[in-house]
Write a protein that holds these residues in place. Sequence first.
Motif, short mmCIF file in Angstrom:
data_model
loop_
_atom_site.label_atom_id
_atom_site.label_comp_id
_atom_site.label_asym_id
_atom_site.label_seq_id
_atom_site.Cartn_x
_atom_site.Cartn_y
_atom_site.Cartn_z
N ALA A 143 -51.09 18.63 16.77
CA ALA A 143 -52.39 18.16 17.27
C ALA A 143 -52.67 16.78 16.70
O ALA A 143 -52.58 16.57 15.49
CB ALA A 143 -53.49 19.14 16.88
N VAL A 144 -53.00 15.83 17.60
CA VAL A 144 -53.23 14.44 17.22
C VAL A 144 -54.50 13.92 17.89
O VAL A 144 -54.98 14.51 18.87
CB VAL A 144 -52.02 13.55 17.62
CG1 VAL A 144 -50.75 13.99 16.90
CG2 VAL A 144 -51.81 13.55 19.13
N PRO A 145 -55.05 12.80 17.40
CA PRO A 145 -56.24 12.23 18.05
C PRO A 145 -55.95 11.78 19.48
O PRO A 145 -54.82 11.37 19.81
CB PRO A 145 -56.56 11.01 17.17
CG PRO A 145 -55.91 11.29 15.85
CD PRO A 145 -54.68 12.09 16.18
N LEU A 146 -56.97 11.83 20.33
CA LEU A 146 -56.84 11.39 21.73
C LEU A 146 -56.36 9.94 21.82
O LEU A 146 -55.71 9.56 22.78
CB LEU A 146 -58.18 11.51 22.45
CG LEU A 146 -58.54 12.85 23.06
CD1 LEU A 146 -59.88 12.77 23.76
CD2 LEU A 146 -57.47 13.33 24.02
N ALA A 147 -56.71 9.14 20.82
CA ALA A 147 -56.32 7.72 20.83
C ALA A 147 -54.80 7.54 20.92
O ALA A 147 -54.33 6.48 21.34
CB ALA A 147 -56.85 7.03 19.58
N GLN A 148 -54.04 8.58 20.58
CA GLN A 148 -52.58 8.49 20.63
C GLN A 148 -52.01 8.80 22.02
O GLN A 148 -50.80 8.70 22.24
CB GLN A 148 -51.95 9.42 19.59
CG GLN A 148 -52.22 8.96 18.17
CD GLN A 148 -51.47 9.80 17.14
OE1 GLN A 148 -50.46 10.45 17.44
NE2 GLN A 148 -51.95 9.77 15.91
N VAL A 149 -52.87 9.16 22.96
CA VAL A 149 -52.42 9.46 24.32
C VAL A 149 -52.19 8.14 25.06
O VAL A 149 -53.08 7.29 25.10
CB VAL A 149 -53.46 10.33 25.08
CG1 VAL A 149 -53.04 10.54 26.52
CG2 VAL A 149 -53.66 11.66 24.36
N PRO A 150 -50.99 7.95 25.65
CA PRO A 150 -50.69 6.69 26.33
C PRO A 150 -51.31 6.60 27.74
O PRO A 150 -50.63 6.30 28.72
CB PRO A 150 -49.16 6.69 26.39
CG PRO A 150 -48.80 8.13 26.46
CD PRO A 150 -49.84 8.85 25.62
N ASP A 151 -52.59 6.89 27.81
CA ASP A 151 -53.34 6.81 29.07
C ASP A 151 -54.78 6.46 28.68
O ASP A 151 -55.44 7.23 27.96
CB ASP A 151 -53.28 8.16 29.79
CG ASP A 151 -54.04 8.17 31.09
OD1 ASP A 151 -55.27 7.94 31.07
OD2 ASP A 151 -53.42 8.42 32.14
N ASP A 152 -55.26 5.31 29.15
CA ASP A 152 -56.58 4.82 28.75
C ASP A 152 -57.72 5.77 29.11
O ASP A 152 -58.72 5.83 28.41
CB ASP A 152 -56.86 3.44 29.36
CG ASP A 152 -55.99 2.37 28.72
OD1 ASP A 152 -55.50 2.61 27.59
OD2 ASP A 152 -55.81 1.31 29.34
N THR A 153 -57.59 6.49 30.21
CA THR A 153 -58.66 7.41 30.63
C THR A 153 -58.88 8.48 29.57
O THR A 153 -60.00 8.79 29.23
CB THR A 153 -58.33 8.05 31.99
OG1 THR A 153 -58.13 7.00 32.94
CG2 THR A 153 -59.44 8.95 32.46
N PHE A 154 -57.78 9.04 29.06
CA PHE A 154 -57.89 10.06 28.01
C PHE A 154 -58.16 9.42 26.65
O PHE A 154 -59.05 9.84 25.92
CB PHE A 154 -56.61 10.91 27.94
CG PHE A 154 -56.41 11.80 29.13
CD1 PHE A 154 -57.28 12.85 29.39
CD2 PHE A 154 -55.34 11.60 29.99
CE1 PHE A 154 -57.10 13.68 30.49
CE2 PHE A 154 -55.15 12.42 31.09
CZ PHE A 154 -56.03 13.46 31.34
N ALA A 155 -57.35 8.41 26.28
CA ALA A 155 -57.44 7.79 24.96
C ALA A 155 -58.81 7.17 24.70
O ALA A 155 -59.31 7.20 23.58
CB ALA A 155 -56.36 6.72 24.80
N GLY A 156 -59.44 6.66 25.76
CA GLY A 156 -60.76 6.03 25.61
C GLY A 156 -61.91 7.01 25.65
O GLY A 156 -63.07 6.61 25.54
N GLY A 157 -61.62 8.29 25.82
CA GLY A 157 -62.66 9.31 25.84
C GLY A 157 -63.47 9.33 27.13
O GLY A 157 -64.55 9.91 27.18
#
Length: 169
Positions: A28-42
């Motif tokens: 489990a990692v922070p959303l910021a590590q997802v390589p997709d701005d829609t998810f990573a940016g919340g």
Amino acid sequence: MFSKWKSKKEEKHTQQVLEITAPITGQAVPLAQVPDDTFAGGHMGNGIAIQPTEGILKAPFDGTVAHIVKSSHALILEHSSGLQLLLHIGIDTVSLKGNGFISHVTSGDTVKAGQILIEFDLEAIRAAGLDTISPIIVTATEETMPEVECHYGQVTAGESVILSVVSKQ
């Protein structure tokens, strides 16, 4: 002289905490590590992401499948409290058009915590050049977003708590 007293009703909010277990085994990692701005940016809501080590998506709580995407790479699960959770397997996996995904549920199904919802082929996702990191998002269904506390590290599906969601009733 007579004076009127106005009584003020105090609004009492009770807080409810919903502990959400990992739907996938992995890191489990922070959303910021997802390589997709829609998810990573919340933009979809608050949450966490899991880098899976096995291809099984389990129900993190008792609930109802509010919606399952036709290609079976994502679904929205609704808790009896009204909270909705988006479970999204991999990034850009819609492009696989369902290949490598086996859904065990349909929209409207009632599910129990720990029940297998979707099986997915990690190697097929990687072979297509896609990232397997899987966002788990508390979607914004109210005017105010509930408070979400994330718990990172190695997690086991159906056992490890990954999110504590605090909502006011």
